[in-house]
Design an enzyme around this catalytic site. Structure first.
Site, PDB file in Angstrom:
ATOM      1  CG  ASP A   1      36.811  36.281  34.483  1.00 34.91           C
ATOM      2  OD1 ASP A   1      36.471  37.365  34.990  1.00 34.91           O
ATOM      3  OD2 ASP A   1      36.729  36.042  33.251  1.00 34.91           O
TER       4      ASP A   1
ATOM      5  CB  CYS B   1      56.514  23.304  37.012  1.00 33.22           C
ATOM      6  SG  CYS B   1      57.976  23.083  38.043  1.00 33.22           S
TER       7      CYS B   1
ATOM      8  CG  ASN C   1      38.397  40.538  32.991  1.00 35.08           C
ATOM      9  OD1 ASN C   1      39.056  41.435  33.513  1.00 35.08           O
ATOM     10  ND2 ASN C   1      37.169  40.728  32.560  1.00 35.08           N
TER      11      ASN C   1
ATOM     12  CB  THR D   1      29.756  51.747  37.013  1.00 37.31           C
ATOM     13  OG1 THR D   1      31.081  51.278  37.291  1.00 37.31           O
ATOM     14  CG2 THR D   1      28.819  50.566  36.825  1.00 37.31           C
TER      15      THR D   1
ATOM     16  CG  HIS E   1      46.694  41.183  32.210  1.00 38.47           C
ATOM     17  ND1 HIS E   1      45.807  42.080  32.747  1.00 38.47           N
ATOM     18  CD2 HIS E   1      47.645  41.913  31.590  1.00 38.47           C
ATOM     19  CE1 HIS E   1      46.235  43.311  32.499  1.00 38.47           C
ATOM     20  NE2 HIS E   1      47.344  43.240  31.799  1.00 38.47           N
TER      21      HIS E   1
HETATM   22  N1  APR Z   1      29.862  47.523  34.678  1.00 33.84           N
HETATM   23  C1  APR Z   1      30.773  48.286  33.992  1.00 33.84           C
HETATM   24  N2  APR Z   1      31.913  48.779  34.564  1.00 33.84           N
HETATM   25  C2  APR Z   1      32.124  48.494  35.861  1.00 33.84           C
HETATM   26  C3  APR Z   1      31.208  47.721  36.638  1.00 33.84           C
HETATM   27  C4  APR Z   1      30.042  47.232  35.989  1.00 33.84           C
HETATM   28  N3  APR Z   1      29.109  46.499  36.643  1.00 33.84           N
HETATM   29  N4  APR Z   1      31.709  47.639  37.902  1.00 33.84           N
HETATM   30  C5  APR Z   1      32.884  48.304  37.914  1.00 33.84           C
HETATM   31  N5  APR Z   1      33.131  48.830  36.692  1.00 33.84           N
HETATM   32  C6  APR Z   1      34.317  49.574  36.243  1.00 33.84           C
HETATM   33  C7  APR Z   1      34.968  50.451  37.286  1.00 33.84           C
HETATM   34  O1  APR Z   1      34.423  51.760  37.236  1.00 33.84           O
HETATM   35  C8  APR Z   1      36.430  50.461  36.809  1.00 33.84           C
HETATM   36  O2  APR Z   1      36.662  51.518  35.881  1.00 33.84           O
HETATM   37  O3  APR Z   1      35.290  48.600  35.900  1.00 33.84           O
HETATM   38  C9  APR Z   1      36.597  49.122  36.095  1.00 33.84           C
HETATM   39  C10 APR Z   1      37.430  48.116  36.868  1.00 33.84           C
HETATM   40  O4  APR Z   1      38.747  48.619  36.958  1.00 33.84           O
HETATM   41  P1  APR Z   1      39.885  47.714  37.603  1.00 33.84           P
HETATM   42  O5  APR Z   1      39.364  47.080  38.841  1.00 33.84           O
HETATM   43  O6  APR Z   1      41.126  48.558  37.668  1.00 33.84           O
HETATM   44  O7  APR Z   1      40.079  46.534  36.570  1.00 33.84           O
HETATM   45  P2  APR Z   1      40.960  46.518  35.246  1.00 33.84           P
HETATM   46  O8  APR Z   1      40.867  47.822  34.524  1.00 33.84           O
HETATM   47  O9  APR Z   1      40.551  45.304  34.495  1.00 33.84           O
HETATM   48  O10 APR Z   1      42.447  46.305  35.840  1.00 33.84           O
HETATM   49  C11 APR Z   1      43.462  46.014  34.933  1.00 33.84           C
HETATM   50  O11 APR Z   1      44.918  45.499  36.812  1.00 33.84           O
HETATM   51  O12 APR Z   1      45.379  44.426  38.807  1.00 33.84           O
HETATM   52  C12 APR Z   1      45.545  44.365  37.430  1.00 33.84           C
HETATM   53  O13 APR Z   1      45.866  42.407  36.218  1.00 33.84           O
HETATM   54  C13 APR Z   1      44.871  43.133  36.882  1.00 33.84           C
HETATM   55  O14 APR Z   1      43.796  42.854  34.743  1.00 33.84           O
HETATM   56  C14 APR Z   1      43.860  43.681  35.887  1.00 33.84           C
HETATM   57  C15 APR Z   1      44.422  45.047  35.556  1.00 33.84           C
HETATM   58 ZN    ZN Z   2      58.333  20.821  37.768  1.00 35.23          ZN
END
Ligand code: APR
Ligand code: ZN
Length: 266
Positions: free
Chosen positions: A120, A143, A118, A231, A135
């Site tokens: 954030d 820049c 993340n 989840t 990431h």
């Molecule tokens: N609690 C636990 N798990 C959750 C919750 C929750 N409240 N809500 C969603 N999830 C789970 C989903 O089931 C899913 O498996 O979190 C996961 C989110 O997956 P992604 O959206 O693919 O996120 P991530 O795995 O961090 O993606 C990796 O992809 O786009 C790139 O750079 C971006 O860092 C990111 C990378």
């Molecule tokens: Zn510059």
């Protein structure tokens, strides 16, 4: 399914979950090097949508905005979406109970490093002091010509695309775009911490993005045990988990901390 069997199934899952929470808490208490590996799912309860799955950002927005060539060729279009997603929306999010729980585990001397995908900054805002941002981060920007660094608070986002006040070139967020490599220091530290852990707590990641998704496998290959919180029943849930806790990160982490304190007679 009869009413009785439906309730007995629910009761069975409920009892099972409690059993797994106790088991996971015992593993955490007995571990000598616990690390966490987190994805977008841990920030969902802070109001930040995940990237994939239900309500995923990539269902609504085209990930092309994070393609480096597109960014340079269409700076205004790219920056308009990037600002909306990562500075307007994300910028207002606060750490939720799951982030705060991981910070408490660090304060209890039970959690060493958080490796996060993340950008954030919510783990740091919750209080974790050893966070590896695999990431990169949205907190700083750079820049694309003179490499001048900016803190996001210095940037006037009312005029897009963001340009360098030193050489007028395009400025990009300090998180990696899809065609970019992982920041070398973050990569090296993440591999080291994955291979040093005897227990890895995976929270809220789909495991769809390489090379981040290799972190749990590096840990497993060196003998670590794996606890996953998600989840959905996702790819890691089959591959390498010793314990899979299905549910929202906030609820599960809160239960885990409570169980740890009970086992420690606190
Ligand atoms: N609690 C636990 N798990 C959750 C919750 C929750 N409240 N809500 C969603 N999830 C789970 C989903 O089931 C899913 O498996 O979190 C996961 C989110 O997956 P992604 O959206 O693919 O996120 P991530 O795995 O961090 O993606 C990796 O992809 O786009 C790139 O750079 C971006 O860092 C990111 C990378
Ligand atoms: Zn510059």
């Amino acid at each position: 399914m009869s009413k009785y069997s439906k309730y007995s199934r629910f009761f069975h899952i409920f009892v099972q979950m409690d059993k797994y929470i106790t088991e996971a808490a015992q593993k955490i208490l007995h571990s000598s090097h616990l690390n966490a590996f987190t994805g977008a799912g841990i920030s969902v309860e802070s109001g930040i949508p995940p990237f994939r799955g239900e309500g995923g950002l990539w269902n609504t927005y085209d990930p092309i905005v994070l393609d480096l060539d597109y960014f340079h060729q269409n700076p205004l279009e790219a920056w308009t979406v990037i600002h909306k997603l990562f500075y307007d929306f994300f910028g207002k999010a606060d750490p939720n109970v799951a982030h705060i729980g991981l910070a408490e585990l660090e304060k209890m001397g039970l959690l060493k490093t958080v490796i996060t995908q993340n950008i954030d900054n919510l783990h740091q805002e919750a209080g974790n002091t050893d966070v590896v941002e695999f990431h990169g981060t949205a907190q700083t920007l750079v820049c694309t010509s003179c490499n001048k660094k900016f803190n996001k608070n210095e940037i006037d986002f009312s005029s897009l695309p963001v340009q360098c006040n030193h050489c007028n070139s395009l400025v990009k967020p300090d998180f990696i775009f899809f065609s970019e490599g992982i920041p070398p220091v973050a990569y090296a530290r993440s591999v080291h911490e994955a291979e040093s852990a005897d227990l890895l707590l995976i929270i809220g990641t789909s495991g769809e993005v390489m090379p981040a998704s290799m972190i749990p496998h590096l840990a497993k290959n060196k003998g670590a045990q794996i606890i996953e919180i998600n989840t959905d029943d996702n790819i890691y849930a089959h591959a390498s988990n010793d314990i899979f806790l299905q549910g929202k990160a906030g609820e599960i982490i809160t239960k885990l901390i409570h169980e740890i304190k009970t086992l420690r007679n606190e």
